[in-house]
Write an enzyme that holds these catalytic residues in place. Structure first.
Site, PDB file in Angstrom:
ATOM      1  N   ASN A 249      33.083  35.711  44.854  1.00  0.00           N
ATOM      2  CA  ASN A 249      32.928  34.739  43.761  1.00  0.00           C
ATOM      3  C   ASN A 249      32.460  33.380  44.261  1.00  0.00           C
ATOM      4  O   ASN A 249      32.184  32.484  43.464  1.00  0.00           O
ATOM      5  CB  ASN A 249      34.234  34.590  42.985  1.00  0.00           C
TER       6      ASN A 249
ATOM      7  N   ARG B  15      40.532  26.861  37.361  1.00  0.00           N
ATOM      8  CA  ARG B  15      40.124  27.934  36.447  1.00  0.00           C
ATOM      9  C   ARG B  15      38.611  27.946  36.236  1.00  0.00           C
ATOM     10  O   ARG B  15      38.128  28.121  35.113  1.00  0.00           O
ATOM     11  CB  ARG B  15      40.830  27.771  35.098  1.00  0.00           C
TER      12      ARG B  15
ATOM     13  N   ASP C 213      36.513  26.364  48.204  1.00  0.00           N
ATOM     14  CA  ASP C 213      37.400  27.267  47.475  1.00  0.00           C
ATOM     15  C   ASP C 213      38.816  27.053  48.008  1.00  0.00           C
ATOM     16  O   ASP C 213      39.012  26.381  49.030  1.00  0.00           O
ATOM     17  CB  ASP C 213      36.933  28.703  47.689  1.00  0.00           C
TER      18      ASP C 213
ATOM     19  N   PHE D 101      39.254  43.982  35.131  1.00  0.00           N
ATOM     20  CA  PHE D 101      39.388  42.521  35.172  1.00  0.00           C
ATOM     21  C   PHE D 101      38.000  41.886  35.198  1.00  0.00           C
ATOM     22  O   PHE D 101      37.103  42.342  35.897  1.00  0.00           O
ATOM     23  CB  PHE D 101      40.175  42.104  36.408  1.00  0.00           C
TER      24      PHE D 101
END
Length: 934
Positions: free
Chosen positions: A584, A556, A210, A329
């Site tokens: 995530n 993305r 990440d 969100f």
């Protein structure tokens, strides 16, 4: 919904919720209240109203709740389940070797069983002292094979699993105790949650990382902004010190005030006031915290949040807003919005913030958005994180109509998330774009050096991030992830349709094949939209591209896409390591062969779900090169030595059968056999966990030697065949010398047995000694103390009449022939082994041998050959760190570690890397063999 404290005990109602499930991200339920709460008869419940098992509630004085799921039916309890075991490459190889030994054992039992029965029927009946009956029971043919099965049962060492589990636990403790992997800023130590896969760290081939919080600090600082087409902070680099912006705030510029207002209240931040009156903020996202802090610096201070009322202090005047609805969100929407009501004039506003592709396309007709698009591009090229802010004034009737739909969607128990997204889309349109924010997220210390070092070790890197493409590229350039032109080349994969993505993939794949022979660091860049199409329609083509590419930037991307990318690399038999810091990243971390979580500012979700947790990205270098490499080396020796010592004693038993009428009689008694595995041979090898073939400093200076671990050079069928041959040779030596020394002197068979057992113990002491690279006091005690313990134990047993060894050791130790026999066994058994080692070390040394010799001589270790050669043609041998792969390894790696003339090597800046595919013909064959059908 506000309820007085006195009415809580009168509350009655029913919770409508789905059956228990394991999805901890969703809870779609409704609360139906009975009178006197008839006005609020239906209250939607989401995961925001839910406290999961084992969670802590902070910043709250009291709470009233009801237990919905209990016991094993809680969401965490059901999602916990049984974790899928991770099988390391070493474990897989040990399983294969065990299977081969098992087949060998069955063959030996069948052959010797048949031979025993034949000898019994032809020769044994002629020997009067054997006393075989002329006729026996029907199962007599099975007796001799079953005897040999018992004799050969120790051929597979049952203790190997126990020994491996024990030493692997120690490997994990070494990681926990490593003081060089402590984050001094937070006093966070590294921790190994999974104790079974340490050796896999030394065989990592791909690292998927990440960006935010992993490569960067996740410490957001508001740097620049563009409001109404005017850029602030470009000259000074800090918009909060830009005089023009400060003047615009003080003069009450409407565009700037609205922009700062959205920064202050379009969030889920909770202000906390201390006893001294100072205000701090509790934010789920570091971006939101940076925006609220920046708004406070611009005199728009978020001071209080009471239920649904927000208080803003602007230039010493309090402005109150009522939060009517919050549009959460999601990774699909990529934006969040709040509907607020100005308590002074009663106007209703929709405030939105999000990614540029989620905000700018929904601008109102006629608004010029080109400036904002240029601002996003400009900030992204500087490596800054961008957010677009927008708002829209809502009419009362429009909001009321929409609110009914939102409440209905929020109350449904089926497909709530999908219906909410649809309803939110009906409100989030015709937005007035206010501006763009640019937030800096600095790189962590040591990230460029860590990536460069691990690249030298032959490890490939993929960056999987949710940021914009330009932002990811700039961060990648700054941390040595990719090289700038002309050393590097970026290939873009884009497109919104299936045909566009297909053409882009073909173009990039063709370019990648051509440039494999050029000294360039070629990487491809793909965004989430194109990746979704590629994984769905062009999975095989994308997999081929993944094999060709050493570096990739995926922008993305969603959490599920991260996990899919890990799965693709694993399907090609690559050892993958995934590292991240946020929730995530959990799916990616769990999907990889090795998951590493960073204990960062986004919480401990990733660290708790990972196999290993570290404080900073730079510790990954030590985790792999030191702990991973040592663990692999030690495990490879321990596993093969365990087979060696079991085969040694088993071969002696087999040889003894040839002089005992192939009857399956055991040379050793049961006490000796039990003590052999439990006491005599296990302790010396367990201290191999302290062995280091090279110092930590040398390993860190020369990361290229990790290639030996990645190629499986220390544990493969070839090395195992060497240990198998050694055990056979040593068994012959022990048996022949023992028999000639004592059997022909008409000694008792118990004495011959003890002589043979003593020879095995002496040989194994010297085997462990010559295989040990670094000695400590504990290792000397384990090796030679264990040898002394052998004699002490047997002297004690020799004093016990019922032990079956009565007076044997006393008689043997007083005989000079016994010690001469031990000397002959050691010299004969270890002489050829030492000769072979000397020949290899002197005339065919490996790079590790070269480094070991330099360490022992105490001289400087400058390099291992020509580390940075000039670019060479594909036909020339240019690899100074060449390592030949075992035949069973993936052919894709052969150019990486081969001594053949076809190996190709590239130089990327100051690091050395290798081409995986010297030719396309090689690619097509290896790809078809090594990639599973997707």
């Amino acid at each position: 919904m506000g309820i007085d404290f006195e009415l809580l005990h009168k509350m009655k109602g029913v919770i409508e919720c789905p059956i228990p499930d394991r999805d901890i991200r969703r809870f779609d339920a409704n609360l139906r209240l009975f009178p006197p709460f008839i006005d609020n008869d239906l209250c939607p419940l989401t995961i925001k109203n839910t406290i999961l098992q084992s969670c802590y509630l902070r910043n709250t004085e009291w709470v009233c709740g009801v237990a919905v799921y209990t016991g094993n039916e809680t969401k965490l309890g059901m999602s916990r389940g049984i974790p899928e075991p991770k099988l390391t490459a070493v474990d897989a190889m040990i399983d294969k070797l065990t299977g081969a030994i098992f087949v060998f054992q069955i063959v030996v039992v069948i052959v010797l069983g048949i031979a025993g029965n034949v000898w019994k029927d032809t020769e044994a009946v002629k020997q009067w002292y054997v006393l075989y009956p002329k006729e026996g029971p029907w199962y007599e043919l099975l007796v001799i094979p079953l005897r040999f099965e018992l004799l050969c049962s120790i051929m597979i060492p049952i203790s190997i699993k126990v020994s491996l589990d024990l030493v692997k636990s120690l490997y994990a403790k070494f990681i926990d105790w490593d003081n060089q992997m402590i984050d001094q800023e937070t006093s966070t130590r590294s921790h190994a949650t999974n104790t079974a896969i340490s050796e896999d760290l030394g065989q990592v081939e791909y690292i998927l990382t990440d960006k935010t919080g992993t490569l960067t600090e996740n410490r957001m600082i508001f740097r620049r902004c563009c409001i109404g087409g005017i850029f602030y902070g470009n000259e000074s680099g800090d918009a909060l010190k830009d005089v023009e912006l400060l003047n615009a705030v003080s003069s009450g510029s409407s565009d700037v005030i609205r922009f700062v207002t959205v920064m202050a209240i379009c969030n889920t931040v909770i202000p906390v006031k201390s006893k001294t009156g100072a205000i701090s903020y509790k934010a789920q996202s570091q971006d939101e915290d940076a925006l609220v802090q920046a708004a406070a610096c611009l005199h728009m201070v978020f001071v209080n949040k009471n239920a649904n009322t927000l208080e803003i202090n602007f230039n010493a005047s309090i402005i109150q807003y009522e939060v009517l609805d919050t549009l959460e969100f999601t990774s699909d929407r990529k934006r969040m919005s709040v509907v607020v009501k100005d308590c002074q004039n009663g106007k209703i506003f929709l405030l939105s913030k999000g990614a540029d592709e989620a905000i700018i396309p929904y601008a109102c007709a006629g608004q010029q958005t080109r400036t904002f698009t240029e601002a996003v591009d400009q900030y992204s090229q500087l490596g800054l994180r961008t957010l677009c802010l927008a708002w829209r004034e809502l009419k009362e009737d429009e909001y009321q109509d929409w609110s009914l739909m939102f409440k209905e969607a929020n109350s449904t128990l089926v497909d709530r998330e999908w219906r909410l997204a649809e309803v939110c889309q009906r409100l989030e349109h015709d937005l007035e774009i206010l501006g763009v924010t640019a937030i800096e997220d600095r790189l962590q210390d040591g990230v460029p050096e860590t990536i460069e070092t691990l690249r030298k070790a032959g490890i490939n890197f993929w960056m999987l991030t949710g940021d914009k493409q330009n932002t990811a590229i700039q961060i990648a350039l700054s941390c040595n992830f990719i090289s700038p032109e002309p050393k590097g080349q970026l290939l873009l994969i884009n497109g919104k349709t299936e045909d566009e993505v297909g053409r882009s993939l073909d173009r990039v794949l063709l370019t990648m094949r051509i440039t494999t022979s050029e000294p360039k660091d070629v990487a491809f860049v793909i965004d989430g939209w194109a990746l979704e199409i590629a994984l769905k329609h062009y999975r095989k083509v994308f997999t081929e591209l993944a094999i060709l590419s050493r570096t990739a930037l995926c922008c993305r991307v969603t959490p599920s896409q991260k996990a899919q990318l890990v799965e693709i690399l694993k399907s090609c038999d690559y050892r993958t390591l995934a590292i991240g810091d946020g929730g995530n990243d959990v799916r990616m971390i769990q999907q990889a062969d090795i998951g590493v979580g960073i204990s960062g500012r986004e919480g401990l979700q990733a660290a708790r779900a990972a196999d290993y947790s570290i404080g900073k990205f730079r510790f990954l270098k030590r985790l792999i090169l030191v702990h991973g490499r040592y663990s692999y080396n030690r495990t490879a020796f321990l596993s093969q030595y365990s087979f060696y010592k079991s085969l040694l004693i088993c071969f002696i038993q087999i040889f003894f059968s040839f002089i005992s009428g192939v009857s399956g009689t055991s040379l050793f008694n049961s006490v000796s056999l039990m003590a052999y595995n439990v006491f005599y041979t296990s302790i010396p090898v367990l201290v191999s966990v302290l062995d280091k073939d090279l110092s930590e400093k040398t390993v860190m200076q020369h990361p290229q030697i990790l290639f030996y671990c990645q190629a499986g050079r220390l544990l493969n069928p070839s090395t195992f065949a060497g240990w198998f041959g050694r055990s056979l040779f040593h068994a012959i030596v022990v048996f022949v010398i023992s028999i000639h020394a004592y059997a022909y002197e008409k000694s008792e068979m118990e004495e011959v047995s003890m002589v043979a057992l003593s020879g095995c113990i002496w040989l194994q002491a010297f085997v462990v000694t010559i295989e040990t690279n670094s000695f400590t006091v504990l290792q000397h005690l384990a090796i030679w103390g264990n040898l002394a313990a052998f004699y002490i134990i047997n002297w004690i047993l020799s004093a016990v009449p019922a032990s079956g060894l009565y007076t044997i050791m006393f008689r043997l130790c007083t005989q000079p022939s016994y010690w001469i026999t031990m000397f002959l066994i050691v010299v004969t058994g270890m002489g050829p082994v030492l000769a072979i080692k000397y020949f290899r070390y002197t005339y065919r040394p490996s790079k590790i041998n070269t480094l070991q010799q330099a360490e022992r001589l105490g001289g400087p270790i400058l390099s291992l050959g020509n580390i940075e050669p000039q670019p060479r043609s594909i036909e020339k041998d240019v690899s100074p760190l060449s390592i030949t792969l075992p035949k069973n390894r993936n052919p894709v790696y052969e150019p990486l570690l081969s001594d053949s003339p076809n190996s190709t090597r590239k130089s990327f800046g100051s690091s050395t890397t290798f081409d995986f595919f010297p030719s396309q013909s090689r690619l097509s064959s290896s790809y078809s063999r090594n990639c599973k059908d997707n």
